[in-house]
Write a protein that holds these residues in place. Sequence first.
Motif, PDB file in Angstrom:
ATOM      1  N   GLN A  60      16.447  -2.929  -6.869  1.00 19.68           N
ATOM      2  CA  GLN A  60      17.274  -2.288  -7.355  1.00 19.68           C
ATOM      3  C   GLN A  60      17.371  -1.134  -6.581  1.00 19.68           C
ATOM      4  N   ILE A  61      18.867  -0.607  -6.400  1.00 19.34           N
ATOM      5  CA  ILE A  61      19.134   0.663  -5.752  1.00 19.34           C
ATOM      6  C   ILE A  61      19.983   1.385  -6.624  1.00 19.34           C
ATOM      7  N   TYR A  62      19.741   2.511  -6.758  1.00 18.60           N
ATOM      8  CA  TYR A  62      20.387   3.641  -7.582  1.00 18.60           C
ATOM      9  C   TYR A  62      21.320   4.665  -6.746  1.00 18.60           C
ATOM     10  N   ASN A  63      22.502   4.919  -6.830  1.00 21.23           N
ATOM     11  CA  ASN A  63      23.623   5.461  -5.957  1.00 21.23           C
ATOM     12  C   ASN A  63      23.954   6.656  -6.796  1.00 21.23           C
ATOM     13  N   THR A  83      23.913   1.492 -10.485  1.00 19.34           N
ATOM     14  CA  THR A  83      22.647   0.676 -10.148  1.00 19.34           C
ATOM     15  C   THR A  83      23.035  -0.414  -9.633  1.00 19.34           C
ATOM     16  N   TYR A  84      22.761  -0.873  -8.433  1.00 22.93           N
ATOM     17  CA  TYR A  84      23.060  -2.150  -7.573  1.00 22.93           C
ATOM     18  C   TYR A  84      21.707  -2.939  -7.487  1.00 22.93           C
ATOM     19  N   SER A  85      21.869  -4.366  -7.508  1.00 24.15           N
ATOM     20  CA  SER A  85      20.664  -5.367  -7.062  1.00 24.15           C
ATOM     21  C   SER A  85      20.676  -5.068  -5.563  1.00 24.15           C
ATOM     22  N   ALA A  86      19.558  -5.078  -4.985  1.00 28.75           N
ATOM     23  CA  ALA A  86      19.133  -4.671  -3.516  1.00 28.75           C
ATOM     24  C   ALA A  86      18.191  -5.630  -2.928  1.00 28.75           C
ATOM     25  N   SER A  87      18.106  -5.614  -1.725  1.00 33.96           N
ATOM     26  CA  SER A  87      17.059  -6.157  -0.576  1.00 33.96           C
ATOM     27  C   SER A  87      16.810  -5.307   0.081  1.00 33.96           C
ATOM     28  N   LEU A  88      15.720  -5.188   1.065  1.00 35.37           N
ATOM     29  CA  LEU A  88      15.245  -4.502   2.108  1.00 35.37           C
ATOM     30  C   LEU A  88      14.719  -5.488   3.160  1.00 35.37           C
ATOM     31  N   SER A  89      15.061  -5.257   4.463  1.00 35.96           N
ATOM     32  CA  SER A  89      14.433  -6.043   5.346  1.00 35.96           C
ATOM     33  C   SER A  89      14.431  -5.235   6.633  1.00 35.96           C
ATOM     34  N   LEU A  90      13.155  -5.324   7.527  1.00 38.12           N
ATOM     35  CA  LEU A  90      12.988  -4.645   8.541  1.00 38.12           C
ATOM     36  C   LEU A  90      13.726  -5.407   9.779  1.00 38.12           C
ATOM     37  N   ALA A  91      14.522  -4.605  10.433  1.00 37.36           N
ATOM     38  CA  ALA A  91      15.035  -5.147  11.830  1.00 37.36           C
ATOM     39  C   ALA A  91      14.520  -4.618  12.864  1.00 37.36           C
ATOM     40  N   GLY A  92      13.117  -4.451  13.024  1.00 40.17           N
ATOM     41  CA  GLY A  92      12.461  -3.688  14.029  1.00 40.17           C
ATOM     42  C   GLY A  92      11.500  -2.795  13.290  1.00 40.17           C
ATOM     43  N   ASP A  93      10.965  -2.179  13.962  1.00 38.78           N
ATOM     44  CA  ASP A  93       9.574  -1.269  13.339  1.00 38.78           C
ATOM     45  C   ASP A  93      10.378  -0.115  12.581  1.00 38.78           C
ATOM     46  N   ASN A  94      11.589   0.434  13.323  1.00 38.64           N
ATOM     47  CA  ASN A  94      12.200   1.748  12.951  1.00 38.64           C
ATOM     48  C   ASN A  94      13.669   1.525  12.375  1.00 38.64           C
ATOM     49  N   LEU A 117      15.661  -0.307   9.297  1.00 35.91           N
ATOM     50  CA  LEU A 117      15.563  -0.768   7.836  1.00 35.91           C
ATOM     51  C   LEU A 117      17.037  -1.277   7.575  1.00 35.91           C
ATOM     52  N   LYS A 118      17.271  -2.602   7.018  1.00 32.86           N
ATOM     53  CA  LYS A 118      18.509  -2.824   6.469  1.00 32.86           C
ATOM     54  C   LYS A 118      18.357  -3.016   4.983  1.00 32.86           C
ATOM     55  N   VAL A 119      19.269  -2.087   4.172  1.00 28.84           N
ATOM     56  CA  VAL A 119      19.240  -2.011   2.974  1.00 28.84           C
ATOM     57  C   VAL A 119      20.626  -2.378   2.407  1.00 28.84           C
ATOM     58  N   ARG A 120      20.342  -3.698   1.459  1.00 25.01           N
ATOM     59  CA  ARG A 120      21.607  -4.412   1.054  1.00 25.01           C
ATOM     60  C   ARG A 120      21.578  -4.082  -0.304  1.00 25.01           C
ATOM     61  N   GLY A 121      22.843  -3.593  -0.923  1.00 27.26           N
ATOM     62  CA  GLY A 121      23.008  -3.342  -2.353  1.00 27.26           C
ATOM     63  C   GLY A 121      24.286  -4.373  -2.591  1.00 27.26           C
ATOM     64  N   CYS A 122      24.244  -4.697  -3.713  1.00 30.09           N
ATOM     65  CA  CYS A 122      25.409  -5.729  -4.388  1.00 30.09           C
ATOM     66  C   CYS A 122      25.804  -5.448  -5.680  1.00 30.09           C
ATOM     67  N   VAL A 123      27.012  -5.554  -5.707  1.00 24.13           N
ATOM     68  CA  VAL A 123      27.529  -5.253  -7.258  1.00 24.13           C
ATOM     69  C   VAL A 123      27.380  -6.819  -7.787  1.00 24.13           C
ATOM     70  N   VAL A 124      27.802  -7.824  -7.327  1.00 22.95           N
ATOM     71  CA  VAL A 124      27.526  -9.233  -7.510  1.00 22.95           C
ATOM     72  C   VAL A 124      27.721  -9.747  -5.988  1.00 22.95           C
ATOM     73  N   VAL A 125      26.941 -10.759  -5.702  1.00 28.39           N
ATOM     74  CA  VAL A 125      27.198 -11.662  -4.524  1.00 28.39           C
ATOM     75  C   VAL A 125      28.335 -12.274  -4.901  1.00 28.39           C
ATOM     76  N   PRO A 126      29.116 -12.366  -3.750  1.00 32.75           N
ATOM     77  CA  PRO A 126      29.112 -11.729  -2.252  1.00 32.75           C
ATOM     78  C   PRO A 126      29.693 -10.485  -1.985  1.00 32.75           C
ATOM     79  N   PHE A 127      29.761  -9.760  -3.383  1.00 32.86           N
ATOM     80  CA  PHE A 127      30.352  -8.078  -2.773  1.00 32.86           C
ATOM     81  C   PHE A 127      29.183  -7.296  -2.837  1.00 32.86           C
ATOM     82  N   CYS A 128      28.910  -7.101  -1.491  1.00 33.78           N
ATOM     83  CA  CYS A 128      27.487  -6.318  -0.940  1.00 33.78           C
ATOM     84  C   CYS A 128      27.876  -5.630   0.190  1.00 33.78           C
ATOM     85  N   GLU A 129      27.142  -4.565   0.348  1.00 37.10           N
ATOM     86  CA  GLU A 129      27.084  -3.734   1.444  1.00 37.10           C
ATOM     87  C   GLU A 129      25.762  -3.545   2.101  1.00 37.10           C
TER      88      GLU A 129
END
Length: 138
Positions: free
Chosen positions: A96-99, A105-116, A118-130
């Motif tokens: 979860q990520i809190y804004n 608060t939104y559901s979230a995922s974290l993924s590295l796109a290289g060492d430096n 980070l893609k942080v994805r927050g969703c109200v409900v999939v597919p409504f994500c940023e």
Amino acid sequence: MRKVPLMVAVLSILASPVFAADVTGTWLTPTDQGVVEIVPCGGSVCGRLVSSDDIKTNPALTDSKNSNASLRGRTLKGLLILQGFTGSGGNWSGGQIYNPDDGKTYSASLSLAGDNTLKVRGCVVVPFCETQTWTRAK
């Protein structure tokens, strides 16, 4: 002599990107010059808001927009904004990520796109994500 090639092989594997991928550290967000520190939390990772333009202006700034009125007195500096993830290395999901900008608060995922990066994805409900791209602080 057999131990040397084995040691070289083990060190090569440990130095590979799979093992180097790590979301922990200090990250710069693309909005309000936010700074978030991500650290290990048990078997997961969590992140605290370290700084932002607003916090620099007023270090005592509170969580005034929180949807839960009883939490509106919390100080934003040091506030836990990332939590509950499962995964390891460079990919974490189910968290979860809190804004603090909207107090939600939104559901979230974290993924590295290289060492430096980070893609942080927050969703109200999939597919409504940023997705935001955070940059590792130097």
